[in-house]
Design a protein around this motif. Structure first.
Motif, mmCIF file in Angstrom:
data_model
loop_
_atom_site.group_PDB
_atom_site.id
_atom_site.type_symbol
_atom_site.label_atom_id
_atom_site.label_comp_id
_atom_site.label_asym_id
_atom_site.label_seq_id
_atom_site.Cartn_x
_atom_site.Cartn_y
_atom_site.Cartn_z
ATOM 1 N N ARG C 5 33.865 43.882 51.770
ATOM 2 C CA ARG C 5 32.525 43.009 51.051
ATOM 3 C C ARG C 5 33.106 41.630 51.068
ATOM 4 N N ILE C 6 34.375 41.621 50.661
ATOM 5 C CA ILE C 6 34.877 40.350 50.614
ATOM 6 C C ILE C 6 35.424 39.709 51.800
ATOM 7 N N LYS C 9 32.524 38.340 53.947
ATOM 8 C CA LYS C 9 32.000 37.358 53.415
ATOM 9 C C LYS C 9 32.967 36.102 54.078
ATOM 10 N N LYS C 12 31.786 34.914 57.522
ATOM 11 C CA LYS C 12 30.429 33.931 57.600
ATOM 12 C C LYS C 12 30.605 32.780 58.307
ATOM 13 N N ARG C 15 29.073 31.293 61.307
ATOM 14 C CA ARG C 15 27.599 30.701 61.565
ATOM 15 C C ARG C 15 27.710 29.180 61.650
ATOM 16 N N GLU C 196 38.444 29.014 47.073
ATOM 17 C CA GLU C 196 37.616 29.629 46.088
ATOM 18 C C GLU C 196 37.667 28.891 44.631
#
Lengths: 312, 375, 364
Positions: C5-6, C9, C12, C15, C196
């Motif tokens: 999941r991380i 991310k 992304k 994009r 982060e």
């Protein structure tokens, strides 16, 4: 059951003691306000409760379980809204919520539904496909909240969620907090805005220099510094004032009448404004204005510490 | 403090002895000849090792550790097995230099690998690993023990302090009671002397005069008796009155003592003082007064040490549920306050009656003692 | 699952079109610029004392013949004498070379040029080799080099069976720039945790029931995949846009590149954990620049001497480049494992450092 129980918690940064032997318990179903000026140790305490910081001393329990021993359980139970915006600017609102909710073990259709629901809850459902950079400050704040509530946590901890936003968004957020509470979440709300805490919190702890200096309901806190409230009534004339009858109303201590104003000092815990006004109306005194002065939490803080909540 | 260290040192020595016995045993059973040099070196090695544990000074220990290593290396020429003794020393050497960095010591241990003959390589690595694990475990347990030891020590100290404080408080209460009694007795005897004494004496004189006059002039005598009766009546009245107001108000004592102390202070030091109070002082019990006063004294001491203040104000306020006593100076204050013994003492004092102390340095320096009470 | 999941991310970033273009355009342009501007390194002629080289001409192709003629003229102008070894056996010729009468012996055939050099006269030999390489490069010939090394008077005379080809300017820089760009990904890796932190999302990640290890692993896997895709695109772009030679064993080359990505990420993370904020960035920048410079990102290592040459051995770029060039031009598949092991070994050390530091720290 105690949702959160903090026992003699101490946090030192080097020699400096940020949280000082602090004990506190939050009952299930409460909106618990954590009130104190900036730097009082609110965030540090919250960060220890969310395992972001380790405690120098003391113990924290969530629903009766120690948070270091049952770390996963505790983390699952908490939804945390950080003081600063913690969202990804390069992901859409929906993706943000979806991502964070996914970390809490939600999957597939359920995850999608929860994410949409959380966005609806904060009123951002129609903007779910937009990137946060197009959002106003208030909307970002709301997204910040949505990211923390999608997994339906039992305990929601909000660290100054309304800093620096417009009054409208603030009201929206305060209403959301009430709604979340009705939905069954216990809420811990930290703020240095006394009005907010006073408005929504059922139980309040006042914190300063890492210590809880007073704790209780709004009324209990106020009772610490005074048991009097002042009701000042402006009238056309005080000629027909039923002095003795006024004094016999429950709670009223003294009544002073000047030319056009009546000052009544009354016990703070008794709500006797209605009988007073009814009596005045019944005896034909024409009322022009009523002003009731109760001590605010600000006054409580000021009286106890000698400082204001917001040191500017 | 010394016991845990001794225990772990003994274990270390035991480990080294076992290693030495192993290497020496191996060389005895191998075909390499045992020269007197070898025996001397082993003995020297033993003595330097013992020395290492006897010395307490770090620099000497370092020297001796290096010496041990030197001896071991000197033996290495003829008896390569001796290299197995090195890891333990290198660990100790590393712990002198860099404290407890496991990585550093393990790296240091790997250095002799350059010297180690091929057939001993694996054995050396095994010994190094065992040494590292064993010594680190010892250290871990040692540190834990030491930590618990000091914790225990600290807790004992705390208990001691709290105990003394409790006794002090009790003593103070007893004292206060006693002084109170004494003061009352004084006042009472003074009053008796002043009022009743005088009345009785004059009544007595009049009655004696009446006794003599009773046969000569009975009218005059009855007048005198009337007078005596009147005076006696007044005396009784005054006794009643004195009895009524016999207890001096405690609040007077507390406030007066505060005033006295503050006046003394401002006489001694060039600092302006202001003492104010509001609310019903009756609610402050003697033990509360004592805490307020002690904390005030402590605050004054702190102020004299650090603040550089020219004025100090003391305010005692009785709120519906709390007593609040604040000492505020106009010194330079302090942003982040590191709690010293003084502040901790104040906190402890207040905590004995469930109170809190707030120390703030944002505007001057202020110490606020909050004490809850039941009205 | 949380790791994926991380990691997802992290991906992304794809994009962000502007960023994507920038990330792709930079290496492609660099290849083009370095490949053309610095190609002199591969074609240079130098004035030197007369050098005698024997050659035999066995080609039937007229094109090669023409070029050879032109080359001879050019060589003559630079003072190198090429003498045809007519009617002499190859052993005789080799003997002459061994005895130092000639600097070397070149055999021109259809499929390329083979060259035997006397390692005794290193400098002259180098010049001839360079010239021949340049020629071969210019006309896409292949060249075989066989060094004759002296040991106790015996000379190695055997020529290798496989023809060793030499990379041209663009070919070389396609590899060098790719490996350099990979090293630059250490910069992003160094910022991995820092971003982060600056967005405060570290708090969110840490309060969720995901362990620090999972967060760490997820971020690494994410950037690894991201970089791998980038590198794949760059490799394919250079292959089809510039026609750079990536050899027949693309998968193996890619595996080596992958280990280098791991190394770069670990380097970034390790330094990022050791130093805070901008210090990490500048230290990384210096390390990368030094490694790139020394490791042959701007000039081929074979052409350097002395200190540079010595230092180059410690640059991860050098060993990766070397392995890849070996795979491409010598078909030497066994060159891959050592380089990969080196990359992974260093990565493990650096990652271990980062993990130790992370565990000590509060927060991410």
């Amino acid at each position: 059951m105690n949702m959160l129980e903090i026992k003699q918690l101490t946090k030192k940064f080097g020699e400096y003691t940020a949280v000082d032997n602090l004990s506190l318990s939050v009952q299930e179903g409460e909106i618990f306000g954590f009130l104190g000026p900036n730097g009082a140790g609110k965030s540090t305490t919250i960060h220890m409760a969310t395992s972001l910081l380790s405690a120098t001393k003391g113990e924290i329990e969530i629903m009766g379980r120690n948070i270091t021993k049952h770390s996963r359980f505790a983390k699952q139970a908490i939804g945390f809204v950080p003081q600063d915006l913690a969202i990804y600017e390069d992901m859409t609102a929906y993706e943000n919520v979806h991502f964070f909710a996914g970390l809490y073990g939600l999957r597939g259709a359920e995850l999608k539904r929860s994410a949409i629901e959380a966005l609806e809850f904060v009123g951002l459902a129609d903007r779910q496909g937009s990137y946060p950079k197009s959002f106003s400050g208030g909307m970002k704040r709301r997204l910040n909240i949505a990211c923390a509530i999608a997994h339906r946590p039992k305990l929601i901890i909000m660290d100054e969620p309304t800093v620096g936003i417009d009054p409208q968004s603030r009201n929206y957020i305060l209403n959301s907090v009430r709604k979340l509470n009705r939905r069954g979440s216990t809420i811990i709300y930290t703020s240095h805005y006394m009005e907010e805490v006073e408005e929504i919190c059922s139980q309040i702890a006042i914190i300063d220099h890492g210590k809880i200096i007073a704790e209780g309901t709004k009324a209990e806190l106020k009772a610490i510094i005074t048991n009097q409230k002042n009701i000042s009534i402006t009238v056309r004339s005080t000629e027909r004032l039923p002095m003795e009858q006024l004094k016999s109303i429950v709670g009223v201590n003294t009544v002073e009448a000047a030319e056009q104003t009546i000052n009544i000092s009354s016990a703070v815990e008794i709500n006797n404004l209605n009988p007073i006004i009814q009596l005045l109306v019944a005896s034909g005194v024409e009322i022009r204005g009523v002003e009731a002065q109760e001590p605010s939490l600000e006054t409580v803080f000021l009286t106890l510490t000698g400082r204001t909540l917001r040191d500017e | 403090m010394s016991e845990p260290r001794d225990a772990s040192e003994l274990l270390k020595i035991g480990y080294k002895v076992a290693l030495l016995v192993f290497t020496v045993g191996q060389s005895l059973s191998s075909e390499t000849s045992i020269t007197p040099w070898y025996i001397l070196s082993v003995l020297l090695y033993l003595s330097t090792n013992l020395l290492f544990y006897m010395l307490k000074k770090e620099s000497f220990r370092l020297l001796v550790a290096v010496l041990s290593i030197g001896i071991a290396i000197a033996m290495f020429q003829d008896h390569p097995l001796v290299i197995l003794l090195l890891p333990a020393h290198l660990y100790e050497l590393a712990s002198i230099f860099v404290g407890k960095q496991g990585i550093a010591s393990s790296l240091l241990m790997m250095i002799p690998l350059l010297l180690v003959p091929r057939q001993l390589m694996l054995l050396y690595i095994l010994i190094a690993a065992v040494t590292l694990i064993y010594f680190s475990t010892l250290k871990l347990y040692d540190n834990k023990l030491r930590g618990q030891h000091s914790e225990l020590e600290r807790m004992r100290g705390d208990l001691e302090r709290v105990h003394t404080r409790l006794q002090e408080n009790n003593e103070f209460l007893r004292q206060a009671e006693y002084t109170l009694k004494l003061e009352e007795r004084n006042r009472l005897s003074q009053d008796i002397h002043d009022n009743i004494g005088h009345a009785m004496t004059s009544a007595l004189i009049q009655m004696e005069a009446a006794k003599r006059l009773i046969k000569i002039n009975s009218d005059q005598a009855s007048l005198l008796l009337d007078n005596a009766i009147h005076i006696s009546k007044e005396g009784i009245e005054s006794i009643r009155f004195d009895l009524k107001k016999m207890k001096p108000p405690t609040e007077q004592m507390g406030v007066n003592r505060m005033k006295l102390f503050i006046d003394e202070f401002s006489d001694k030091y060039p600092i302006r003082t202001a003492f104010t109070y509001e609310g019903n002082m009756d609610f402050i019990s003697p033990i509360h007064w004592k805490i307020i006063q002690d904390n005030m004294k402590e605050a004054f001491t702190n102020m004299m040490k650090y603040a550089g203040a020219t004025a100090v104000s003391i305010h005692v306020q009785v709120l519906p549920l709390l007593i609040k006593a604040t000492v505020t100076d106009n010194g330079q204050g302090k942003g982040k306050i590191v709690k010293g013994l003084g502040i901790i003492g104040m906190e402890e004092r207040a905590a004995t009656v469930g109170g809190k102390v707030i120390v703030d340095g944002s505007r001057g320096f202020s110490v606020t003692t909050l004490i809850p009470y039941t009205p | 699952m949380n790791i994926l999941r991380i990691a997802g991310k992290e991906l992304k970033v794809f994009r962000d079109i502007k960023m994507l273009l920038f990330m792709l355009a930079t290496p492609v342009l660099l290849m083009l610029i370095l490949g053309t501007a610095l190609s002199g390194n591969f074609h240079g002629t130098v004035k030197v004392d007369p050098i005698r080289v024997l050659y035999s001409y066995n080609s039937t192709s007229s094109a090669v013949g023409k070029q050879w003629e032109a080359f001879l003229l050019e060589a003559k102008a630079s003072g190198i004498r090429f003498e045809e070894a007519t009617s002499r056996t190859e052993t005789d010729v080799v003997k002459d070379v061994q005895n130092g009468l000639y600097t070397g012996y070149a055999r021109i055939a259809d499929k390329g040029i083979s060259y035997y050099g006397n390692s005794g006269s290193g400098k002259e030999n180098g010049i001839v080799q360079g010239l021949l390489a340049a020629l071969a490069d210019r006309y896409r010939l292949t060249i075989t080099e066989t060094g004759l090394s002296a040991s106790n008077g015996n000379y190695v005379t055997e020529a290798s069976v496989d023809a060793v080809r030499q990379p041209g300017g663009l070919d070389y820089f396609a590899v060098a720039v790719t490996t350099m760009i990979i090293l630059y990904s250490a910069l992003t890796a160094g910022q991995l945790i820092e971003t982060e932190r600056s967005r405060h999302t570290d708090l969110r990640l840490l309060v969720s029931p995901v362990t620090k290890g999972e967060i760490f692993a997820g971020k690494i896997v994410g950037t690894l995949v991201l970089n791998a895709i980038f590198v794949a695109i760059i490799v394919l772009l250079s292959k089809y846009m510039f026609g750079a030679n990536w050899g027949e064993h693309l998968w193996l080359v890619f595996l080596v590149l992958l280990t280098e990505i791991v190394l770069a990420l670990s380097l970034g993370l390790g330094v990022g954990y050791c130093l805070k904020g901008n210090a990490a960035g500048s230290v990384l920048m210096i390390v990368i620049q030094a490694a790139a410079f020394v490791g042959g990102a701007y000039t081929p290592v074979d052409q350097t001497t002395g200190m540079m040459n010595f230092l180059s051995r410690y640059s991860p770029l050098h060993w990766s480049n070397d392995a890849i060039l070996q795979i491409i031009y010598a078909g030497n598949l066994m060159a891959a494992p050592p380089a990969m092991m080196l990359n992974l070994g260093c990565s493990i050390l650096l990652l271990a450092l980062a993990i130790v530091l992370m565990r000590r720290r509060e927060g991410l």
